[in-house]
Design a protein around this motif. Structure first.
Motif, PDB file in Angstrom:
ATOM      1  N   THR A   1       0.826  -1.201   0.000  1.00  0.00           N
ATOM      2  CA  THR A   1       0.000   0.000   0.000  1.00  0.00           C
ATOM      3  C   THR A   1       0.867   1.260   0.000  1.00  0.00           C
TER       4      THR A   1
ATOM      5  N   LEU B   1      -7.650   2.899  -1.146  1.00  0.00           N
ATOM      6  CA  LEU B   1      -6.962   2.767   0.136  1.00  0.00           C
ATOM      7  C   LEU B   1      -7.851   3.151   1.312  1.00  0.00           C
TER       8      LEU B   1
ATOM      9  N   GLN C   1      -4.067  -2.995  -2.652  1.00  0.00           N
ATOM     10  CA  GLN C   1      -4.886  -2.413  -1.590  1.00  0.00           C
ATOM     11  C   GLN C   1      -5.183  -3.368  -0.430  1.00  0.00           C
TER      12      GLN C   1
END
Length: 314
Positions: free
Chosen positions: A28, A76, A118
């Protein structure tokens, strides 16, 4: 009490990190760094939730196509399982900011199983948070991926000899919009069918062409395939998004369905992207579009994830 603020410079690109989850944190972090570098987001579009003690309790990031100033989606999105109010507050804050910037709709996708970049774990809980914040499912999709062999085109299926392809550079946009209009009049894709219902087939075709054209492509990549009788049979719009080459859109004209052309057009788009250096190509289709799902598999793709697409009007 949850409060929402813009992420501080020292918090980027990490944002919400999960203790002991090294793989997720690295993925991420790299993804957000890429989004910032490509202008798919901006630092002021990265929001953080704080709990009553001032500790980070989640995050969300607005996303758009490179070069655009209006957000199109959220990515996110992270909210603690024991504090659903933080998730709702984040989504509401993201929606308010997007509205201020001119957005009329905000999207989010949830992939299952969880994976880079993600890592959207617990998709059922995520979906419930999205619904509580005014999002609704607009498409139940299937995601496909194909690795390109080291030998490239030599190891890919051959083009269908029944089809003769002519490019956008040769034909111009009008011919492509005509074919898309014909396709959309009888589509198994829920999202595209909704566009036809709202805008009519012609305008929906124009919007699909315009939206796909936002992805990076060359005019000679986009093609219409003609049957031996000289009529348009398939359309192929391969492209590159900021992360990976994609089968942007493919379709078979209703009059030519049942001939195996769906596989042929997926193969064609794959070969075009492979010829321009792609090492992996991805594509997707509506779960209800059984014929296209079969076409991806027959073209050597694997269904690596399911994807629920959510949308919230602003």
């Amino acid at each position: 009490m949850t409060s929402i603020r813009t992420a501080r410079p020292e918090e980027l690109p990490a944002l919400a990190e999960h203790p002991g989850d090294t793989e997720r944190n690295a993925a991420t972090r790299a993804y957000l760094a890429q989004l910032l570098d490509s202008k798919c987001t901006r630092p002021e579009w990265c929001l953080v939730a704080e709990d009553a003690d001032g500790r980070p309790a989640g995050s969300v990031v607005l996303w758009t196509i490179p070069g655009h100033a209006v957000p199109l989606a959220v990515v996110l999105f992270e909210a603690p399982a024991d504090a659903p109010e933080a998730g709702t507050a984040l989504l509401d804050a993201a929606a308010a900011k997007a509205r201020e910037l001119g957005a009329t709709e905000l999207e989010h996708v949830v992939d299952s199983p969880a994976q880079a970049p993600q890592f959207q774990r617990d998709p059922e809980r995520r979906g419930e948070l999205l619904r509580q914040a005014g999002f609704r499912v607009v498409r139940d999709g299937r995601r496909f991926s194909r690795r390109i062999p080291l030998a490239g085109l030599a190891e890919l299926p051959a083009d269908d000899p029944r089809l003769t392809f002519r490019s956008l550079a040769e034909l111009g946009p009008g011919a492509f919009t005509d074919v898309l209009q014909d396709l959309l009049a009888d589509t198994a894709d829920a999202r595209l069918a909704a566009d036809v219902w709202e805008h009519g087939a012609r305008r929906a075709a124009e919007l699909l062409f315009e939206e796909t054209a936002e992805l990076r492509h060359e005019p000679d990549w986009w093609e219409i395939g003609y049957d031996a009788d000289g009529t348009p049979a398939v359309i192929s719009l391969p492209a590159e998004n900021p992360s990976v080459p994609v089968i942007g859109f493919v379709g078979v004209v209703p009059a030519h369905r049942g001939k195996g052309y769906a596989t042929s057009v997926v193969v064609r788009g794959t070969r075009v992207l492979a010829a321009h250096g792609a090492t992996e190509v991805r594509g997707d289709c509506d779960a209800a579009n059984v014929a296209m799902a079969k076409a991806f598999r027959r073209a050597g793709y694997e269904n690596f994830a399911d994807r629920l697409e959510f949308s919230r009007p602003l």
